[in-house]
Scaffold this motif. Sequence first.
Motif, short mmCIF file in Angstrom:
data_model
loop_
_atom_site.label_atom_id
_atom_site.label_comp_id
_atom_site.label_asym_id
_atom_site.label_seq_id
_atom_site.Cartn_x
_atom_site.Cartn_y
_atom_site.Cartn_z
N ARG A 105 1.06 -1.63 -0.02
CA ARG A 105 -0.06 0.00 0.06
C ARG A 105 1.17 1.20 0.06
NH1 ARG A 105 -3.04 -0.13 4.40
NH2 ARG A 105 -2.58 1.80 5.66
N GLN A 107 1.57 5.50 -0.41
CA GLN A 107 1.33 6.70 -0.52
C GLN A 107 2.20 7.97 -1.17
OE1 GLN A 107 0.90 8.33 3.55
NE2 GLN A 107 -0.51 9.86 3.32
N GLY A 111 -1.30 12.27 -0.94
CA GLY A 111 -1.40 11.35 -0.17
C GLY A 111 -2.75 11.33 -0.76
N ASP A 112 -2.47 10.45 -1.81
CA ASP A 112 -3.47 9.20 -2.03
C ASP A 112 -2.64 8.40 -1.96
OD1 ASP A 112 -5.58 11.35 -3.20
OD2 ASP A 112 -4.51 11.02 -5.40
N THR A 113 -3.33 7.01 -1.72
CA THR A 113 -2.60 5.44 -1.71
C THR A 113 -3.42 4.55 -2.62
OG1 THR A 113 -4.78 4.74 0.01
CG2 THR A 113 -2.56 6.13 1.19
N ARG A 149 7.20 5.82 1.93
CA ARG A 149 6.04 6.02 1.53
C ARG A 149 5.14 4.57 1.49
NH1 ARG A 149 6.43 11.44 -3.03
NH2 ARG A 149 7.25 12.60 -1.12
N LEU A 151 3.22 1.80 3.38
CA LEU A 151 3.04 2.19 4.33
C LEU A 151 2.55 1.03 4.66
CD1 LEU A 151 0.02 4.63 3.52
CD2 LEU A 151 1.97 5.00 4.55
#
Length: 181
Positions: A105, A107, A111-113, A149, A151
Amino acid sequence: MIARETERFQRKINAMGVVQCELISIAVAEQMQSPIFLASLGSVRRQLVASFSPEKRRQVDHLKSRIMVGVTASTFVQAGARAPTKRIVQALHQAFITQTELEIRYQREDGDTSARQIAPHYLLLKYPTWYVAAFDNLRGGPRTFRCDRILAAKRTETSFRLLPKEAFEPSISKNDLSVSS
């Protein structure tokens, strides 16, 4: 006593490949040309390598060829960077060493994941920030991901064949970097 230490050392090599990771760390430090540590690194590396079989040496050389050191990260990147979690680092290391894909996952900077399945081909250090150059199944091509980044990461059982560094142009160019989304 020395025999017990040697036996313990050999168990580490066989069980987890810890020494491979240590040699890679030494190789990165050598590539960074760190004057503080270089004086003793050569000796440490020679002692570790001497304990390897020729096959292990080839494996370590192969891993070292997949790690690049670029220029220092920009102050903008450094200001926003943070260390990835231990769990993510472990999953990434395992997938990188065994050439198996990762479910991540990720990011983006905005901020979009998104969920991705990637094949981690190369690692790039732009001190102090690490990047992974990977084949991204979602985008159907090579992409570069900033490791901090990521996650979440989970290693899969899907193996991959290594692509040449040239396949990752222009996301990696002369050990410099432009991040793809």
